[in-house]
Motif scaffolding. Sequence first.
Motif, PDB file in Angstrom:
ATOM      1  N   ASP A 264       0.808  -1.505  -0.055  1.00 62.57           N
ATOM      2  CA  ASP A 264       0.093   0.024  -0.165  1.00 62.57           C
ATOM      3  C   ASP A 264       0.670   1.624   0.033  1.00 62.57           C
ATOM      4  O   ASP A 264       2.033   1.213   0.387  1.00 62.57           O
ATOM      5  CB  ASP A 264      -0.958   0.008   0.837  1.00 62.57           C
ATOM      6  CG  ASP A 264      -1.870   1.113   1.552  1.00 62.57           C
ATOM      7  OD1 ASP A 264      -1.858   1.380   0.002  1.00 62.57           O
ATOM      8  OD2 ASP A 264      -2.073   1.920   2.444  1.00 62.57           O
ATOM      9  N   ASN A 265       0.867   2.484  -1.444  1.00 55.01           N
ATOM     10  CA  ASN A 265       1.506   3.214  -0.843  1.00 55.01           C
ATOM     11  C   ASN A 265       0.540   4.678  -0.686  1.00 55.01           C
ATOM     12  O   ASN A 265       0.444   5.141  -1.501  1.00 55.01           O
ATOM     13  CB  ASN A 265       2.066   3.729  -2.042  1.00 55.01           C
ATOM     14  CG  ASN A 265       2.819   2.533  -3.065  1.00 55.01           C
ATOM     15  OD1 ASN A 265       4.137   2.338  -2.939  1.00 55.01           O
ATOM     16  ND2 ASN A 265       2.099   1.429  -3.006  1.00 55.01           N
ATOM     17  N   GLU A 273      -1.353  11.510  -5.861  1.00 52.18           N
ATOM     18  CA  GLU A 273      -2.351  10.578  -6.217  1.00 52.18           C
ATOM     19  C   GLU A 273      -1.600   9.732  -7.853  1.00 52.18           C
ATOM     20  O   GLU A 273      -1.861   8.592  -7.506  1.00 52.18           O
ATOM     21  CB  GLU A 273      -3.640  10.945  -5.591  1.00 52.18           C
ATOM     22  CG  GLU A 273      -5.254   9.466  -5.759  1.00 52.18           C
ATOM     23  CD  GLU A 273      -6.505   9.882  -6.382  1.00 52.18           C
ATOM     24  OE1 GLU A 273      -7.260   8.772  -6.117  1.00 52.18           O
ATOM     25  OE2 GLU A 273      -6.505  10.791  -5.901  1.00 52.18           O
ATOM     26  N   GLY A 276       0.673   7.394  -7.622  1.00 51.12           N
ATOM     27  CA  GLY A 276       0.292   5.868  -6.778  1.00 51.12           C
ATOM     28  C   GLY A 276      -0.100   5.368  -8.287  1.00 51.12           C
ATOM     29  O   GLY A 276       0.433   4.443  -8.102  1.00 51.12           O
ATOM     30  N   LYS A 277      -0.594   6.294  -8.731  1.00 47.21           N
ATOM     31  CA  LYS A 277      -1.461   5.236  -9.951  1.00 47.21           C
ATOM     32  C   LYS A 277       0.413   4.828 -10.485  1.00 47.21           C
ATOM     33  O   LYS A 277      -0.179   3.833 -11.880  1.00 47.21           O
ATOM     34  CB  LYS A 277      -2.873   6.097 -10.563  1.00 47.21           C
ATOM     35  CG  LYS A 277      -3.793   5.883  -9.630  1.00 47.21           C
ATOM     36  CD  LYS A 277      -3.939   7.020 -10.702  1.00 47.21           C
ATOM     37  CE  LYS A 277      -6.152   7.041  -9.780  1.00 47.21           C
ATOM     38  NZ  LYS A 277      -7.208   7.920 -10.523  1.00 47.21           N
ATOM     39  N   ARG A 280       1.646   1.830  -9.805  1.00 45.87           N
ATOM     40  CA  ARG A 280       0.821   1.175  -9.541  1.00 45.87           C
ATOM     41  C   ARG A 280       1.228   1.085 -10.994  1.00 45.87           C
ATOM     42  O   ARG A 280       1.143  -1.469 -10.934  1.00 45.87           O
ATOM     43  CB  ARG A 280      -0.425   1.333  -9.832  1.00 45.87           C
ATOM     44  CG  ARG A 280      -1.347   0.459  -9.717  1.00 45.87           C
ATOM     45  CD  ARG A 280      -3.106   1.071  -9.412  1.00 45.87           C
ATOM     46  NE  ARG A 280      -3.823   2.018 -10.638  1.00 45.87           N
ATOM     47  CZ  ARG A 280      -4.545   2.244  -9.855  1.00 45.87           C
ATOM     48  NH1 ARG A 280      -5.235   2.062  -9.292  1.00 45.87           N
ATOM     49  NH2 ARG A 280      -4.802   3.188 -10.932  1.00 45.87           N
ATOM     50  N   THR A 305      -1.275  -1.004  -3.775  1.00 50.33           N
ATOM     51  CA  THR A 305      -2.321   0.075  -3.349  1.00 50.33           C
ATOM     52  C   THR A 305      -2.087   1.518  -3.383  1.00 50.33           C
ATOM     53  O   THR A 305      -0.814   1.524  -3.700  1.00 50.33           O
ATOM     54  CB  THR A 305      -3.222  -0.383  -2.475  1.00 50.33           C
ATOM     55  OG1 THR A 305      -2.694  -0.652  -1.804  1.00 50.33           O
ATOM     56  CG2 THR A 305      -3.933  -2.287  -3.357  1.00 50.33           C
ATOM     57  N   VAL A 306      -3.252   2.378  -3.722  1.00 51.94           N
ATOM     58  CA  VAL A 306      -2.696   3.802  -3.677  1.00 51.94           C
ATOM     59  C   VAL A 306      -3.700   4.349  -1.816  1.00 51.94           C
ATOM     60  O   VAL A 306      -4.945   4.545  -2.451  1.00 51.94           O
ATOM     61  CB  VAL A 306      -3.023   4.273  -4.740  1.00 51.94           C
ATOM     62  CG1 VAL A 306      -2.519   6.202  -4.238  1.00 51.94           C
ATOM     63  CG2 VAL A 306      -2.256   3.743  -5.778  1.00 51.94           C
TER      64      VAL A 306
END
Length: 437
Positions: A264-265, A273, A276-277, A280, A305-306
């Motif tokens: 989990d980030n 955000e 994070g994607k 991913r 995950t974000v």
Amino acid sequence: MKLLYKDSAHISDQEILIASSAIADYITHIQQVIKTSTYDAAEASVNLPSDNALLQDVKNLVKEKVNNKLKYIIDIGIGGSNLGTKAIYDALYGYIDVLQPERYPKIIFADTCNPVLLSALITSINNDIKDPDEVLINAISKSGGTTETVANTEIILSALVSKFPTIANRVVITTDEGSNLWKAAKEKGYACLSIPHLVGGRYSILSAVGLFPLAAAGVDIEALRKGALTARNENTQSEPLRNPALISAVLLYLHSKKGKTINDNFFFNAQMESMGKWYRQLMGESIGKEQDLKGNTVRAGITPTVSLGSTDLHSVAQLYLGGPKDKLTTFTWTLREPADPAVPDAMVFPNLVEKISGKTASSLLEAIREGVKIAYAKQQLPFMEIVLDEVNPENLGSYLQFKMLEMMYLGRLLNINTFDQPNVEMYKIETKKILSK
């Protein structure tokens, strides 16, 4: 940028040294790739931050295409052709674009074939664009045959050509040199930028894929590259405990062996955000593999995950703190913010929450973050922290390069090919079969 882990990751330095010794030769290999300054190896993306010819090509094209009328850069791409650029743009501008209507140029990202977005773009082109110099189309497809990208490019160009018959000088194509898209674009007189053949999409953010649209939008790409270069030097050191990317990779690897198969980030800067994607995809495509390097079926992978602080503390904190212990969390936060408003001393509702008057927004977020870390520690949940001085191009470049090297190390620890994505092609093949009917 700092990596903190010693009091929270539940892995000793001795364990890190033992695990990292298995890929010592691979680190030496990456060091050799850097020395060559070429693009002849799968890890060739490490040479993008020091490629001055690439930088000059991008700067020359920006000078040619960007003018004081430019309002919108329509960035057409998907996956690695889109996510890195969006990660940086959103971190610097996009998160608050709606609150800065007069700030131009803006990047509009057209990734998937979304009818709502495409219809809105066509309407905007028809009603709002008065001069072709107000728009710049930047279409990116490494292969030159990405269904979503080609379709979106055709739809958007059709709308522009209907209004401005001569639009060739407002189009830039980024693809592998010699691809079918490259050849077709050259025939049409469109400007083209190339992607080194062995640099895969998810490792291409520091190529023309990201540098051109970001520079066109006013991002300091030299600072971005400087941060990446600094991180490259730091994170290719042979001494494991002086190599943060290697440490992070080993922590992810060892915890995955203990059943922590979710990473989990958790970002405490909401504007990150999209970063994070980007990560991913980097993790999902790089290490989610059906077979290992010897062809054995292993179905390897860690699920990225974000999460956002403090937003997701009100959505999934109960799961994280009370649910299955199957996660290694990476908290990411910054030491400074460019502005820091405070709760007024004379509050409108003074008696609802104690002792917040006079507190700045960052101090409130810091208290929440520290509270989360204490809660994780009490629940024996492992985590590490990435700390940036602030969100700026140099630090974002450092973060990107750190994570790309981390993924190379992690793939080698897992004994899988970090650079291919054979199973992604499955859906593409089936899609084209359906469309051909």
